[in-house]
Design a protein around this motif. Structure first.
Motif, mmCIF file in Angstrom:
data_model
loop_
_atom_site.group_PDB
_atom_site.id
_atom_site.type_symbol
_atom_site.label_atom_id
_atom_site.label_comp_id
_atom_site.label_asym_id
_atom_site.label_seq_id
_atom_site.Cartn_x
_atom_site.Cartn_y
_atom_site.Cartn_z
ATOM 1 N N GLN A 289 8.909 4.765 1.250
ATOM 2 C CA GLN A 289 8.786 4.151 2.572
ATOM 3 C C GLN A 289 9.649 4.906 3.587
ATOM 4 O O GLN A 289 9.202 5.211 4.690
ATOM 5 N N LYS A 290 10.885 5.230 3.208
ATOM 6 C CA LYS A 290 11.785 5.959 4.101
ATOM 7 C C LYS A 290 11.221 7.337 4.456
ATOM 8 O O LYS A 290 11.446 7.837 5.551
ATOM 9 N N ALA A 291 10.476 7.939 3.535
ATOM 10 C CA ALA A 291 9.872 9.255 3.781
ATOM 11 C C ALA A 291 8.613 9.158 4.634
ATOM 12 O O ALA A 291 8.053 10.178 5.028
ATOM 13 N N GLY A 292 8.156 7.926 4.891
ATOM 14 C CA GLY A 292 6.959 7.732 5.706
ATOM 15 C C GLY A 292 5.674 7.624 4.920
ATOM 16 O O GLY A 292 4.592 7.521 5.493
ATOM 17 N N ALA A 293 5.762 7.668 3.594
ATOM 18 C CA ALA A 293 4.558 7.578 2.756
ATOM 19 C C ALA A 293 3.947 6.180 2.835
ATOM 20 O O ALA A 293 4.633 5.203 3.107
ATOM 21 N N PHE A 294 2.680 6.111 2.579
ATOM 22 C CA PHE A 294 1.954 4.845 2.486
ATOM 23 C C PHE A 294 2.204 4.317 1.079
ATOM 24 O O PHE A 294 1.918 5.004 0.100
ATOM 25 N N VAL A 295 2.756 3.116 0.972
ATOM 26 C CA VAL A 295 3.155 2.558 -0.324
ATOM 27 C C VAL A 295 2.231 1.410 -0.696
ATOM 28 O O VAL A 295 2.142 0.405 0.019
ATOM 29 N N ILE A 296 1.536 1.574 -1.817
ATOM 30 C CA ILE A 296 0.646 0.539 -2.354
ATOM 31 C C ILE A 296 1.369 -0.103 -3.530
ATOM 32 O O ILE A 296 1.705 0.585 -4.498
ATOM 33 N N ARG B 217 13.293 1.137 -6.283
ATOM 34 C CA ARG B 217 13.962 2.189 -5.502
ATOM 35 C C ARG B 217 12.965 3.267 -5.065
ATOM 36 O O ARG B 217 13.082 3.819 -3.969
ATOM 37 N N ALA B 218 11.992 3.573 -5.920
ATOM 38 C CA ALA B 218 10.974 4.565 -5.555
ATOM 39 C C ALA B 218 10.180 4.084 -4.339
ATOM 40 O O ALA B 218 9.880 4.878 -3.440
ATOM 41 N N ALA B 219 9.844 2.804 -4.308
ATOM 42 C CA ALA B 219 9.124 2.252 -3.157
ATOM 43 C C ALA B 219 9.951 2.395 -1.882
ATOM 44 O O ALA B 219 9.429 2.775 -0.826
ATOM 45 N N LEU B 220 11.238 2.117 -1.972
ATOM 46 C CA LEU B 220 12.137 2.255 -0.826
ATOM 47 C C LEU B 220 12.187 3.702 -0.349
ATOM 48 O O LEU B 220 12.037 3.980 0.853
ATOM 49 N N GLU B 221 12.376 4.639 -1.266
ATOM 50 C CA GLU B 221 12.481 6.051 -0.895
ATOM 51 C C GLU B 221 11.161 6.566 -0.310
ATOM 52 O O GLU B 221 11.171 7.341 0.662
ATOM 53 N N CYS C 225 8.186 -10.225 -5.930
ATOM 54 C CA CYS C 225 8.484 -8.843 -6.347
ATOM 55 C C CYS C 225 9.310 -8.151 -5.268
ATOM 56 O O CYS C 225 8.901 -8.090 -4.102
ATOM 57 N N PRO C 226 10.470 -7.599 -5.645
ATOM 58 C CA PRO C 226 11.340 -6.978 -4.643
ATOM 59 C C PRO C 226 10.767 -5.713 -4.004
ATOM 60 O O PRO C 226 11.217 -5.315 -2.930
ATOM 61 N N ALA C 227 9.781 -5.087 -4.608
ATOM 62 C CA ALA C 227 9.180 -3.882 -4.030
ATOM 63 C C ALA C 227 8.261 -4.202 -2.858
ATOM 64 O O ALA C 227 7.953 -3.320 -2.055
ATOM 65 N N LEU C 228 7.845 -5.451 -2.733
ATOM 66 C CA LEU C 228 6.902 -5.814 -1.672
ATOM 67 C C LEU C 228 7.448 -5.567 -0.275
ATOM 68 O O LEU C 228 6.677 -5.297 0.646
ATOM 69 N N LYS D 74 1.652 11.805 5.040
ATOM 70 C CA LYS D 74 0.347 12.242 4.540
ATOM 71 C C LYS D 74 0.130 11.841 3.074
ATOM 72 O O LYS D 74 -0.918 12.096 2.508
ATOM 73 N N ASP D 75 1.161 11.215 2.484
ATOM 74 C CA ASP D 75 1.164 10.947 1.051
ATOM 75 C C ASP D 75 1.163 9.453 0.738
ATOM 76 O O ASP D 75 1.449 8.625 1.604
ATOM 77 N N ILE D 76 0.870 9.158 -0.528
ATOM 78 C CA ILE D 76 0.807 7.775 -0.999
ATOM 79 C C ILE D 76 1.592 7.647 -2.302
ATOM 80 O O ILE D 76 1.532 8.536 -3.156
ATOM 81 N N LEU D 77 2.295 6.534 -2.412
ATOM 82 C CA LEU D 77 2.878 6.129 -3.686
ATOM 83 C C LEU D 77 2.200 4.840 -4.097
ATOM 84 O O LEU D 77 2.200 3.865 -3.344
ATOM 85 N N ILE D 78 1.580 4.851 -5.279
ATOM 86 C CA ILE D 78 1.032 3.621 -5.864
ATOM 87 C C ILE D 78 2.041 3.157 -6.896
ATOM 88 O O ILE D 78 2.378 3.897 -7.820
ATOM 89 N N LEU D 79 2.498 1.953 -6.725
ATOM 90 C CA LEU D 79 3.513 1.390 -7.597
ATOM 91 C C LEU D 79 2.928 0.182 -8.322
ATOM 92 O O LEU D 79 2.467 -0.760 -7.682
ATOM 93 N N ILE D 80 2.936 0.234 -9.650
ATOM 94 C CA ILE D 80 2.485 -0.891 -10.458
ATOM 95 C C ILE D 80 3.722 -1.471 -11.123
ATOM 96 O O ILE D 80 4.405 -0.783 -11.882
#
Length: 172
Positions: free
Chosen positions: A116-123, A110-114, A131-134, A93-99
């Motif tokens: 994603q593992k939690a099921g959040a939508f990662v922008i 690492r935040a993007a990985l975590e 970029c390794p976060a992609l 139900k949550d989103i992480l926006i990563l710049i």
């Protein structure tokens, strides 16, 4: 060196590069991806924003703009709080926006990985397809950063953030 020698063309070149970056963003942005992004932001339970190094100020600005129209946005790690504590309780139900821009702070990757593992939508908003976060992104935006300076230009990143918030405000 040119700037230090009083080269007045330096300012003109920087303005030209910034305008070129914004135009390149306009030419390359995927309207459907932007629409999906804004709709997900509109529906989100919680939106966390993260940016490290040079991206910190832009992440804070994005969060600040959102605070005028929503009360569910926050910085993932702010004022000494750990990134991990910000990610606690994330779900689908949550989103992480990563710049993130080169050199891509490991904390944000690492935040993007975590998230994603939690099921959040990662922008992920970044400057390069390398970029390794992609690999953890649900959706991504590659923004141009050409600059005469020794640092990346954030002009197009700011424009993208303002488009996202303006679109979200219109929807809200």
């Amino acid at each position: 060196k040119k700037h230090g020698e009083g080269d007045q063309a330096f300012a003109s070149q920087h303005i030209f590069d910034s305008v070129t970056n914004v135009q390149a963003l306009a030419d390359s942005i995927d309207p459907e991806a932007l629409e999906v992004c804004v709709e997900r932001l509109h529906q989100a339970r919680k939106v966390l924003v993260s940016g490290a190094l040079g991206s910190t100020g832009v992440a804070e600005y994005l969060t600040y703009m959102a605070s005028f129209i929503a009360d569910n946005w926050s910085m993932a790690s702010r004022m000494g709080a750990s990134m991990a504590s910000g990610l606690v309780g994330l779900s689908d139900k949550d989103i992480l926006i990563l710049i993130t821009k080169a050199p891509y702070a490991q904390m944000t990757v690492r935040a993007a990985l975590e998230a994603q593992k939690a099921g959040a939508f990662v922008i992920v908003i970044t400057d390069n397809h390398a970029c390794p976060a992609l690999v953890h992104a649900s959706i991504s935006f590659i923004v141009p950063t050409k600059s005469q300076h020794f640092f990346s230009s954030y002009a197009s990143t700011l424009v993208l953030c303002e488009i996202m918030i303006g679109s979200l405000a219109a929807r809200s």
